[in-house]
Design a protein around this motif. Structure first.
Motif, mmCIF file in Angstrom:
data_model
loop_
_atom_site.group_PDB
_atom_site.id
_atom_site.type_symbol
_atom_site.label_atom_id
_atom_site.label_comp_id
_atom_site.label_asym_id
_atom_site.label_seq_id
_atom_site.Cartn_x
_atom_site.Cartn_y
_atom_site.Cartn_z
ATOM 1 N N UNK A 121 -1.315 6.078 -10.678
ATOM 2 C CA UNK A 121 -1.174 7.532 -10.786
ATOM 3 C C UNK A 121 -2.522 8.200 -10.556
ATOM 4 N N UNK A 122 -3.555 7.661 -11.194
ATOM 5 C CA UNK A 122 -4.870 8.269 -11.011
ATOM 6 C C UNK A 122 -5.309 8.189 -9.548
ATOM 7 N N UNK A 123 -5.181 6.998 -9.020
ATOM 8 C CA UNK A 123 -5.643 6.787 -7.645
ATOM 9 C C UNK A 123 -4.801 7.559 -6.637
ATOM 10 N N UNK A 127 -4.938 11.539 -6.241
ATOM 11 C CA UNK A 127 -5.520 11.602 -4.904
ATOM 12 C C UNK A 127 -4.730 12.550 -4.007
ATOM 13 N N UNK A 128 -3.419 12.424 -4.035
ATOM 14 C CA UNK A 128 -2.579 13.298 -3.227
ATOM 15 C C UNK A 128 -2.684 14.738 -3.718
ATOM 16 N N UNK A 129 -2.733 14.901 -5.035
ATOM 17 C CA UNK A 129 -2.838 16.257 -5.592
ATOM 18 C C UNK A 129 -4.126 16.919 -5.110
ATOM 19 N N UNK A 130 -5.200 16.149 -5.098
ATOM 20 C CA UNK A 130 -6.485 16.721 -4.670
ATOM 21 C C UNK A 130 -6.423 17.167 -3.206
ATOM 22 N N UNK A 131 -5.792 16.347 -2.383
ATOM 23 C CA UNK A 131 -5.642 16.729 -0.965
ATOM 24 C C UNK A 131 -4.949 18.083 -0.856
ATOM 25 N N UNK A 132 -3.923 18.250 -1.661
ATOM 26 C CA UNK A 132 -3.199 19.516 -1.670
ATOM 27 C C UNK A 132 -4.045 20.644 -2.244
ATOM 28 N N UNK A 155 -9.867 16.631 -11.516
ATOM 29 C CA UNK A 155 -8.945 15.703 -10.858
ATOM 30 C C UNK A 155 -9.698 14.616 -10.100
ATOM 31 N N UNK A 156 -10.821 14.991 -9.502
ATOM 32 C CA UNK A 156 -11.474 13.941 -8.725
ATOM 33 C C UNK A 156 -12.128 12.926 -9.669
ATOM 34 N N UNK A 157 -12.487 13.389 -10.847
ATOM 35 C CA UNK A 157 -12.936 12.431 -11.871
ATOM 36 C C UNK A 157 -11.791 11.491 -12.260
ATOM 37 N N UNK A 158 -10.621 12.072 -12.470
ATOM 38 C CA UNK A 158 -9.456 11.248 -12.821
ATOM 39 C C UNK A 158 -9.110 10.275 -11.707
ATOM 40 N N UNK A 159 -9.267 10.757 -10.484
ATOM 41 C CA UNK A 159 -8.916 9.909 -9.356
ATOM 42 C C UNK A 159 -9.833 8.694 -9.303
ATOM 43 N N UNK A 226 -3.163 9.628 3.863
ATOM 44 C CA UNK A 226 -2.965 8.256 4.337
ATOM 45 C C UNK A 226 -4.283 7.695 4.865
ATOM 46 N N UNK A 227 -4.971 8.492 5.650
ATOM 47 C CA UNK A 227 -6.225 8.017 6.240
ATOM 48 C C UNK A 227 -7.266 7.694 5.164
ATOM 49 N N UNK A 228 -7.258 8.484 4.103
ATOM 50 C CA UNK A 228 -8.239 8.229 3.048
ATOM 51 C C UNK A 228 -7.853 7.034 2.193
ATOM 52 N N UNK A 229 -6.554 6.820 2.042
ATOM 53 C CA UNK A 229 -6.091 5.866 1.033
ATOM 54 C C UNK A 229 -5.945 4.447 1.561
ATOM 55 N N UNK A 230 -5.526 4.328 2.814
ATOM 56 C CA UNK A 230 -5.278 2.979 3.344
ATOM 57 C C UNK A 230 -6.522 2.081 3.224
ATOM 58 N N UNK A 231 -7.693 2.563 3.618
ATOM 59 C CA UNK A 231 -8.863 1.689 3.481
ATOM 60 C C UNK A 231 -9.167 1.329 2.016
ATOM 61 N N UNK A 232 -8.865 2.248 1.101
ATOM 62 C CA UNK A 232 -9.070 1.948 -0.327
ATOM 63 C C UNK A 232 -8.151 0.815 -0.764
ATOM 64 N N UNK A 233 -6.918 0.857 -0.286
ATOM 65 C CA UNK A 233 -5.979 -0.220 -0.627
ATOM 66 C C UNK A 233 -6.479 -1.545 -0.063
#
Lengths: 313, 258, 258, 313
Positions: A121-123, A127-132, A155-159, A226-233
């Protein structure tokens, strides 16, 4: 018409609209709906994470999670305050949510089943909420834009905190890594849906774009996420639950598979795994707390009356 | 070593620290159960805030206990790997949240004791204890103020809130006597001037309670039998269920780091 | 080996057995939560009775699963050492007890399916399954009768009981669809004639429900969206808390025999 | 006076008194109080053991414990039925318990803190109960005597089961053995108090003895219990929490230390660790169940009316 034109000029000039400024009724209505939905989401969003506070696996995580959920409540409070500058009352907005008339983000209708869900949820969700939300920091309506600046910072701290939970799990025992993968599998698609229907099918966007409430389309934001998250995964050593996911060298974007919009519609319609539990929990809190709110009000009135009487004497 | 419960070498100071840490953890845990379910959002914030303070206090106390015990334990070992009989918290703090009146009266009874207690402990020659107390006292002052305000508001609010507040006072009163107890080990620490004598706080505590309950139009209960046992691990049946939730993850994944 | 959760080698038959065992265990556990708290002593007896039957069914199913899996597990390993994602029970049975109407409607929906299901399973060529089914069917016939009688009594009792029964039917309805599902593994067992096709019980189940709800002066809900996920471990948030209580002792004392 | 004399003759001849027989009002009152207290004890006694059903450490133990608690409820039901033969109604008797007017056995005001307490209750509490109850199988009042025969049979099964739990713990890991010793430490003295005040201080006994309701004195029964139990504790390798306990070669009895009757008085007065929780739990069950009982009654009346109407037609 002159007022409307002047209003749009101010918007186009990137001026901030403030509560006492003239604004079109539709602008007021759109913002009230959006800000209050956002506020409801923060409040309902306390529940899935709140579900793990009593079971957090270390005291450090327990404290961090409790603090995080408290922050969300705080976000709800700023946002209701921002909505109130548009003439709505918090009470009336909350009633709309409790009666099911107003929506909150569908993502909170999914359950938190394991500790890894708190990381996910945090990640992902934050993460999605911040993008929005980052573009909303430049929203044309001043109080909302200012609330979002504060919200985004937290939120970015939570992320980061959520991602760090995932890192710990991914580096942990086999069971922990499995738990992390499982959480990613369950949260990935619902997070992509957080950006709303594909642009082709999206309502409201035109006016919102013109008013500079919305600065990017749903699909643009989704792609950024998606672009930000895939490399993190990948860094976590986890696999995204999408066999069609592929990096497009030409565009520099990750292309993702088809989203199951039927699921999205069902959850929106109240049929998600937790819709009823979430509303029931918030209604119960509201109903069980009625006597407390009444007592506080009765007490305040008594004191006010006593003060008046003292002043009169 | 990663399995099962730990054995603690309980010197008087270690036991003293664990008991206070247990108080703070269990009460903080109870407050955290309200999260998302409070009667108003401002109280969701306030209850979480107090819960966070208390969990923070527990952590510093456990960490100091680990240093004193010097047996390789850490805050999580104490919190997650002692069974119900090893917990030394007051019966008061493990009582279920009940309604908002019970939660606030419980908090008020506890904070009205702890606030002067931390203040007294600030004078300890043990610098770590004094520092922990100095930080905790700032927090407990707020807890006391907030809970007292609610006790007054509920007592002097509506008929229903008065009835509930009175019921909470009557129900929780029997658990307040234990706060003033000290066993032989603690008596030794008191005699050495390391920690304050809780008995010395009884009169000020009574006075603070009498003052707030009077403002709340609530009666101070008459003496009556006092429950004890929490300090020696003789808890109510409620604590075990709290611990099955609290400890589940550490018990189910022995040896994992989180 | 005594630590943490077990890994189960899930052949279709093992998975099939564990899912049914999980249904019985979780529902039996829920019923046992009523113990000492039922609306009348006769119902304390009846709820305990049904709980015992279900826990007994879970034990025979787990024991058979252990025999089939042949990996050295036993009934307790399955019950106490699988995490929430490993449990394959229906969402229906993990729903909290709620009031007595919810408990009885939940039981009625489940038993109205299981009673004919066990009867059909008695014809299995797998002699162990057939024997388990024969015993369970006697029990489920009583559960069905008892719960149906209560649904009728509550539906056609007072205004309040009618309202509560109707609310329970509306609330639980969405969890009934999952009973008729079968995954690929189970489909293979069905194709081999080892177990009945749950889909074949849908019409008789609907008829039984319609008959009882009519007597109860309650309406049969209209179709609507059905929740699923329990069979693949996608549970509600309620199950995790149930398991922290259920599994606490085995998790806290790894390797102990009781 | 003729009736009273004839009644006592029957008692002296070991005849059973049956519900329709003449009996002195005081005999009726004493028995009603004793049988209903006994029934209340069975019902309240479900709570401390019920507290461990959801956490029982194996499925076998879980089933056995649930069955045991169910048996206790059954005992409560026979006993209320026996009390009803004396002219009281169950409802009225239960109300007396819920209002705190009628007592139940004080032993159930102690908490079950660990699994070993379930063993200790079976072994010690049921053991003490049996000592009290075996003579009641020959009680002068027929329905009570017959209920007790059935109760005693089941209780002795429970007692063996409880002892077997203790054997398993005593043979188990160090932590389990400690748990067993700890439970013995906490339950021993309260169990000795189950036999009631010392003979010197005891009320009611004279008439009860004359009426052959009570056939042994409190101290006699307590001594029997101690003599039976001490060797069992030794077999388990456990130490009784009584430094004064010593075997008296001359009498063949175990002599025990002084009992803290102040604790007994306090628990009886409502100040035991669980008095309030027990009553609160029973009251809540009763109150929460009111609508169910009302529904059952309303339904039965409707059906009765429908049947009458059908017969009349």
């Amino acid at each position: 018409a002159g007022l409307a034109a002047r209003f749009q000029e101010r918007i186009d000039a990137e001026e901030r609209i403030e509560p006492n400024d003239w604004m079109p009724a539709a602008y007021r209505k759109t913002l009230t709906r959006q800000i209050s939905q956002h506020a409801h989401s923060e409040i309902v969003g306390m529940l899935p994470e709140g579900n793990w506070i009593t079971r957090a696996p270390s005291l450090r995580r327990k404290a961090a999670l409790l603090a995080k959920v408290q922050d969300e409540c705080g976000h709800g409070l700023y946002l209701y305050a921002a909505a109130e500058t548009l003439g709505a009352s918090r009470e009336e907005l909350v009633d709309q949510m409790l009666s099911g008339k107003a929506k909150y983000s569908s993502i909170f209708n999914y359950p938190t089943l394991t500790w890894a869900d708190i990381g996910a949820i945090g990640w992902l969700v934050d993460g999605a909420a911040i993008m929005n939300q980052i573009p909303l920091c430049r929203c044309s309506y001043g109080p909302y834009a200012r609330a979002m600046i504060r919200v985004c910072k937290e939120e970015s701290f939570h992320q980061r905190q959520g991602y760090e939970i995932m890192v710990t799990l991914a580096k942990g025992m086999a069971e922990q890594k499995e738990m992390a993968q499982d959480a990613l599998n369950r949260w990935w698609w619902p997070c992509l849906m957080m950006f709303g229907p594909p642009d082709a099918a999206s309502e409201h966007s035109d006016a919102s774009t013109r008013w500079k409430i919305k600065r990017f389309s749903n699909d643009e934001l989704r792609q950024k996420f998606v672009d930000a998250t895939v490399p993190q995964a990948h860094y976590l050593g986890l696999t995204l639950p999408d066999p069609d996911l592929v990096f497009d060298e030409a565009t520099g974007h990750w292309r993702y598979g088809a989203i199951d919009w039927e699921e999205f519609k069902q959850v929106l319609a109240g049929n998600g795994p937790c819709n009823r539990d979430r509303l029931a929990a918030r209604r119960k809190a509201h109903d069980d707390g009625a006597w407390v709110r009444e007592a506080a009000q009765a007490f305040a009135e008594k004191r006010r009356a006593a003060k008046h009487a003292a002043q009169a004497a | 070593m990663a399995e099962g419960s730990i054995k603690v070498a309980e010197t008087p100071l270690v036991r003293y620290l664990l008991r206070r840490a247990d108080d703070a953890l269990i009460l903080g845990h109870r407050l955290s159960e309200w999260c998302g379910h409070a009667p108003m959002m401002e109280e969701d914030m306030a209850l979480a805030n107090m819960g966070l303070d208390l969990i923070g206090q527990a952590r510093t106390l456990y960490t100091y206990a680990a240093e004193v015990e010097a047996a390789g334990h850490d805050e999580d070992a104490y919190a997650y790997r002692r069974d119900v009989r090893g917990y030394g918290n007051l019966l008061l703090v493990e009582q279920p949240n009940g309604d908002f009146a019970r939660t606030m009266v419980r908090q008020f009874f506890y904070s009205a004791f702890m606030d002067p207690y931390w203040r007294a402990l600030m004078a300890s020659p043990d610098a770590t204890l004094a520092a922990i107390a100095a930080k905790a006292e700032k927090e407990s002052a707020y807890h006391l103020r907030h809970s007292a305000e609610w006790v007054i508001r509920l007592g002097d609010g509506t008929d229903e809130s008065h009835r509930r507040a009175a019921e909470a006072v009557a129900h929780l009163w029997a658990f307040t006597g234990e706060m003033f107890e000290a066993d032989a080990g603690e008596r030794a620490l008191i005699a050495d001037g390391v920690v304050p004598d809780p008995e010395s706080l009884r009169a000020p505590w009574r006075a603070a309670i009498a003052d707030v309950l009077a403002q709340a139009t609530l009666a101070v209960p008459e003496g009556g039998w006092m429950q004890k046992g929490g300090r020696s691990g003789a808890h109510s049946e409620h604590l075990g269920h709290l611990l099955s939730d609290l400890q589940y993850m550490q018990r189910a994944f022995p040896g994992a780091r989180w």
